[in-house]
Design a protein around this motif. Structure first.
Motif, PDB file in Angstrom:
ATOM      1  N   ILE A  16     111.339  32.718  40.308  1.00 34.76           N
ATOM      2  CA  ILE A  16     111.134  32.934  41.751  1.00 34.76           C
ATOM      3  C   ILE A  16     112.466  32.827  42.497  1.00 34.76           C
ATOM      4  O   ILE A  16     112.756  33.616  43.379  1.00 34.76           O
ATOM      5  CB  ILE A  16     110.127  31.898  42.320  1.00 34.76           C
ATOM      6  N   ALA A  17     113.258  31.829  42.125  1.00 35.24           N
ATOM      7  CA  ALA A  17     114.543  31.617  42.813  1.00 35.24           C
ATOM      8  C   ALA A  17     115.644  31.371  41.784  1.00 35.24           C
ATOM      9  O   ALA A  17     116.032  30.227  41.544  1.00 35.24           O
ATOM     10  CB  ALA A  17     114.437  30.442  43.782  1.00 35.24           C
ATOM     11  N   PRO A  18     116.138  32.456  41.137  1.00 32.84           N
ATOM     12  CA  PRO A  18     117.175  32.283  40.108  1.00 32.84           C
ATOM     13  C   PRO A  18     118.392  31.522  40.639  1.00 32.84           C
ATOM     14  O   PRO A  18     119.030  30.772  39.900  1.00 32.84           O
ATOM     15  CB  PRO A  18     117.569  33.725  39.743  1.00 32.84           C
ATOM     16  N   GLU A  19     118.662  31.685  41.942  1.00 35.76           N
ATOM     17  CA  GLU A  19     119.849  31.042  42.524  1.00 35.76           C
ATOM     18  C   GLU A  19     119.709  29.523  42.580  1.00 35.76           C
ATOM     19  O   GLU A  19     120.684  28.816  42.809  1.00 35.76           O
ATOM     20  CB  GLU A  19     120.137  31.620  43.925  1.00 35.76           C
ATOM     21  N   HIS A  47     112.111  22.923  36.816  1.00 38.76           N
ATOM     22  CA  HIS A  47     112.549  23.489  38.093  1.00 38.76           C
ATOM     23  C   HIS A  47     111.359  23.543  39.048  1.00 38.76           C
ATOM     24  O   HIS A  47     110.370  24.225  38.777  1.00 38.76           O
ATOM     25  CB  HIS A  47     113.141  24.884  37.886  1.00 38.76           C
ATOM     26  N   VAL A  48     111.472  22.833  40.143  1.00 37.97           N
ATOM     27  CA  VAL A  48     110.351  22.744  41.096  1.00 37.97           C
ATOM     28  C   VAL A  48     110.050  24.129  41.671  1.00 37.97           C
ATOM     29  O   VAL A  48     108.908  24.562  41.706  1.00 37.97           O
ATOM     30  CB  VAL A  48     110.692  21.747  42.229  1.00 37.97           C
ATOM     31  N   ASN A  72     130.125  36.811  35.713  1.00 37.52           N
ATOM     32  CA  ASN A  72     129.177  37.883  35.401  1.00 37.52           C
ATOM     33  C   ASN A  72     127.773  37.401  35.031  1.00 37.52           C
ATOM     34  O   ASN A  72     126.924  38.178  34.636  1.00 37.52           O
ATOM     35  CB  ASN A  72     129.734  38.770  34.277  1.00 37.52           C
ATOM     36  N   LYS A  73     127.529  36.099  35.147  1.00 32.87           N
ATOM     37  CA  LYS A  73     126.170  35.602  34.846  1.00 32.87           C
ATOM     38  C   LYS A  73     125.589  34.956  36.099  1.00 32.87           C
ATOM     39  O   LYS A  73     126.310  34.247  36.816  1.00 32.87           O
ATOM     40  CB  LYS A  73     126.217  34.549  33.742  1.00 32.87           C
ATOM     41  N   ASN A  74     124.301  35.195  36.343  1.00 32.94           N
ATOM     42  CA  ASN A  74     123.698  34.501  37.476  1.00 32.94           C
ATOM     43  C   ASN A  74     123.251  33.102  37.031  1.00 32.94           C
ATOM     44  O   ASN A  74     123.311  32.751  35.853  1.00 32.94           O
ATOM     45  CB  ASN A  74     122.576  35.325  38.132  1.00 32.94           C
ATOM     46  N   GLU A  75     122.805  32.309  37.988  1.00 34.58           N
ATOM     47  CA  GLU A  75     122.500  30.900  37.707  1.00 34.58           C
ATOM     48  C   GLU A  75     121.410  30.727  36.642  1.00 34.58           C
ATOM     49  O   GLU A  75     121.485  29.821  35.810  1.00 34.58           O
ATOM     50  CB  GLU A  75     122.072  30.185  38.998  1.00 34.58           C
ATOM     51  N   ASN A  76     120.406  31.598  36.694  1.00 38.06           N
ATOM     52  CA  ASN A  76     119.317  31.485  35.717  1.00 38.06           C
ATOM     53  C   ASN A  76     119.835  31.797  34.309  1.00 38.06           C
ATOM     54  O   ASN A  76     119.551  31.077  33.348  1.00 38.06           O
ATOM     55  CB  ASN A  76     118.176  32.437  36.103  1.00 38.06           C
ATOM     56  N   GLU A  77     120.609  32.864  34.205  1.00 38.61           N
ATOM     57  CA  GLU A  77     121.175  33.224  32.888  1.00 38.61           C
ATOM     58  C   GLU A  77     122.058  32.092  32.373  1.00 38.61           C
ATOM     59  O   GLU A  77     122.051  31.768  31.190  1.00 38.61           O
ATOM     60  CB  GLU A  77     122.019  34.501  33.010  1.00 38.61           C
ATOM     61  N   TRP A  78     122.804  31.484  33.296  1.00 39.52           N
ATOM     62  CA  TRP A  78     123.722  30.411  32.890  1.00 39.52           C
ATOM     63  C   TRP A  78     122.945  29.162  32.474  1.00 39.52           C
ATOM     64  O   TRP A  78     123.319  28.463  31.536  1.00 39.52           O
ATOM     65  CB  TRP A  78     124.708  30.114  34.021  1.00 39.52           C
ATOM     66  N   PHE A  79     121.841  28.884  33.149  1.00 38.47           N
ATOM     67  CA  PHE A  79     121.010  27.743  32.743  1.00 38.47           C
ATOM     68  C   PHE A  79     120.482  27.978  31.324  1.00 38.47           C
ATOM     69  O   PHE A  79     120.487  27.074  30.487  1.00 38.47           O
ATOM     70  CB  PHE A  79     119.850  27.523  33.725  1.00 38.47           C
ATOM     71  N   LYS A  80     120.053  29.211  31.041  1.00 38.51           N
ATOM     72  CA  LYS A  80     119.537  29.535  29.692  1.00 38.51           C
ATOM     73  C   LYS A  80     120.618  29.348  28.633  1.00 38.51           C
ATOM     74  O   LYS A  80     120.326  29.026  27.468  1.00 38.51           O
ATOM     75  CB  LYS A  80     119.014  30.973  29.656  1.00 38.51           C
TER      76      LYS A  80
END
Ligand SMILES: [Zn+2]
Length: 217
Positions: free
Chosen positions: A81-84, A75-76, A23-31
């Protein structure tokens, strides 16, 4: 900048990703790394990145230790811009943590020329004065986005630091900066020497010196 080749991510980071809830996208998971205080994983990531870059910042080429005291996981392609791509190790580099430049200046802006592109070594023109200019529109844009010191008004401390180090490194290699060098063979000898890491570390700003010297040819 110097072209960076990415290796394998640290094991702790791979393991962390594999536990990601659906239930979390990559950006949320990085945070979550920060929200949950997973400093060991954050540190492993910074250190591995710094090691791959021979302990210089991916953008300005100043020293980074790989420790959170001076190194950011940058993040380059920005996470907004690209949460994935937030957990994509090939999109994460080690940046210095200086205010108003590099990672801090980048924020969530688009970056058209990056250290993952070989042209990052040829589209910037560094000068003995410590200033840098873009030879293409995308290089000029990258200098502005990252505040890499197009002149003293933009980033005085970086321009002055770069000027001093370039000049010191030239003297250290037996070259009078005011005279420069025209002998291609001699320039390439110095380039090879200065671009050979010692104990896994490059001299900070070495790629900038290479750029200046190649500009003499
Ligand atoms: Zn930097």
């Amino acid at each position: 900048m110097i072209k960076i080749s990415k290796g394998q991510p640290p094991q702790s980071f791979i393991k962390w990703i594999s536990s990601k809830p659906k239930n979390k996208n990559e950006n949320e998971w990085f945070k979550e790394l920060f929200q949950q205080g997973k400093w060991d994983i954050v540190g492993d990531l910074s250190f591995k990145n710094a090691e791959e870059q021979f302990f210089i910042c991916c953008y300005c080429c100043d020293y980074v230790s790989g420790d959170s005291s001076d190194t950011k996981n940058e993040h380059v392609v920005a996470r907004d811009i690209a949460p994935e791509k937030s957990l994509d190790y090939t999109n994460i580099l080690a940046s210095c943590n200086k205010l108003r430049q590099c990672d801090h200046a980048h924020g969530n802006k688009a970056l058209p020329l990056t250290p993952l592109m070989p042209e990052c070594e040829t589209e910037f023109n560094f000068k003995l004065s410590g200033r840098v200019e873009g030879l293409t529109d995308r290089a000029t844009e990258a200098i502005n986005v990252l505040n890499l010191g197009k002149d003293e008004n933009a980033n005085k401390s970086l321009v002055e630091k770069r000027k001093k180090i370039i000049n010191d490194l030239l003297w250290a290699n037996g070259v009078d900066p005011s005279e420069g060098l025209e002998d291609e063979e001699l320039i390439e000898m110095i380039v090879e020497e200065i671009m050979t890491p010692v104990e896994g570390k490059l001299t900070p700003f070495a790629p900038i010196l290479v750029n200046v010297m190649r500009g003499w040819l």
